[in-house]
Design an enzyme around this catalytic site. Sequence first.
Site, PDB file in Angstrom:
ATOM      1  N   LYS A   1       2.633  -0.124  10.268  1.00 54.26           N
ATOM      2  CA  LYS A   1       1.864  -1.530  10.206  1.00 54.26           C
ATOM      3  C   LYS A   1       2.743  -2.318  10.865  1.00 54.26           C
ATOM      4  CE  LYS A   1      -2.278  -2.361   8.340  1.00 54.26           C
ATOM      5  NZ  LYS A   1      -3.508  -2.265   9.232  1.00 54.26           N
TER       6      LYS A   1
ATOM      7  N   ASP B   1      -0.368  13.933   1.880  1.00 54.88           N
ATOM      8  CA  ASP B   1      -1.124  14.903   1.337  1.00 54.88           C
ATOM      9  C   ASP B   1      -2.220  14.802   2.034  1.00 54.88           C
ATOM     10  OD1 ASP B   1       0.324  14.579  -0.726  1.00 54.88           O
ATOM     11  OD2 ASP B   1      -1.394  13.502  -2.729  1.00 54.88           O
TER      12      ASP B   1
ATOM     13  N   TYR C   1      10.483   2.117  -1.562  1.00 53.76           N
ATOM     14  CA  TYR C   1      10.636   3.004  -3.436  1.00 53.76           C
ATOM     15  C   TYR C   1      11.995   2.957  -3.549  1.00 53.76           C
ATOM     16  CZ  TYR C   1       6.155   6.216  -1.912  1.00 53.76           C
ATOM     17  OH  TYR C   1       4.674   5.890  -1.786  1.00 53.76           O
TER      18      TYR C   1
END
Length: 348
Positions: free
Chosen positions: A185, A246, A138
């Site tokens: 990951k 979330d 981001y």
Amino acid sequence: MQTEQTTQKIIVIPGDGIGPEVTEAAVLTLQALGAGLEFTFLDRINADRYLRDGVALTDGELEEVRTAGTVLFGAVGDPRVTNPDYARGVLLRLRTDLDLYVNYRPAVLLDERLSPLRDESRRGIDCVVVRENTEGLYTGVGGSLRTGTPDEVTVDQETNTHLGVSRIVEYAYGIARRSVCMVDKSNAVRFGGQLWQRVWRETRDRHPELDSSHLYVDVAAMKLVKDPASFDVIVTNNSYGDILSDLTAELAGGLGTAASANINPRTGMGLYEPVHGSAPDIVGKGLANPAGAVLSAALLLRDRGLKSEAEALERAVRRTVAERRCTPDLGGTLNTRQAGEAIRAALD
Ligand code: ATP
């Protein structure tokens, strides 16, 4: 974390969409507690101004926030604004320029009936997602070539620094009660993955008192649904933390109840905001649940050294949810204002 003072200055940025509705409830609740907080509203920071003047956040506003050191934030985003520079210019700028490197997102099941899981034995979630907040995918580093043509090429770079990874992993170990699970990951994202793995192993070895584990992000998503109670602290990068929090929010009762703190534990600065966004679909309808904003205010109180006030506020929210004095997303019939009043009435 700062120590208790007599009057503490709080900047309030209600922002867009349901931001002003839920922030009003949070401020009124803080005022009802009488915790000696002084509020300065920066309600000119919103999409209307951006559309009119092209201004997201001015340098003066940033300095005002820096001086106060604490922000209660609503939401940023508006369907009329398609340019991502607006949201980047407000929230991401605040997170980055104030170096709020920890995004602390607790998920505690507020009431049994709110769990979406069928199997009762799986329901007891009480964990924190510690999301790295200033790096990862981001940062906006990247670009595009032959934009708008069938030959377009786009690159969004993921940035991981040794400093950034070390401080977030160390923070996670510092707050854990029993265990830390590092999520990445690294089997597919090689270079950043190796850095996270190395830093995590070094930090884990310095904390033998805590259980340590590692999961790939896809397995972590599965395990959060299969066995949510097994997690204590999850530490991960910006994008995985965004997504997993979330998921944990929904497991704990829904997005409307989820709170977060963007903090720099070294400087004591903090920006407190509900996990949800501007929710344009429910703006002005009284459907916005103020609990996420109110519980974010509780995180603010805790970080300002006002622990008993924070606990009073958390108890009040829990009580209203148990008694269904809440908004429709939690099975109640109250509108946003009434739900805020119910929380204030439940303060002991
Ligand atoms: P943004 O782009 O600003 O993040 P969004 O609509 O994509 O906005 P959210 O604001 O996070 O994402 O909301 C997703 C959905 O969840 C909303 O459409 C709304 O129906 C629901 N929702 C979010 N916040 C609340 C809340 N406080 N109370 C009730 N429902 C909510």
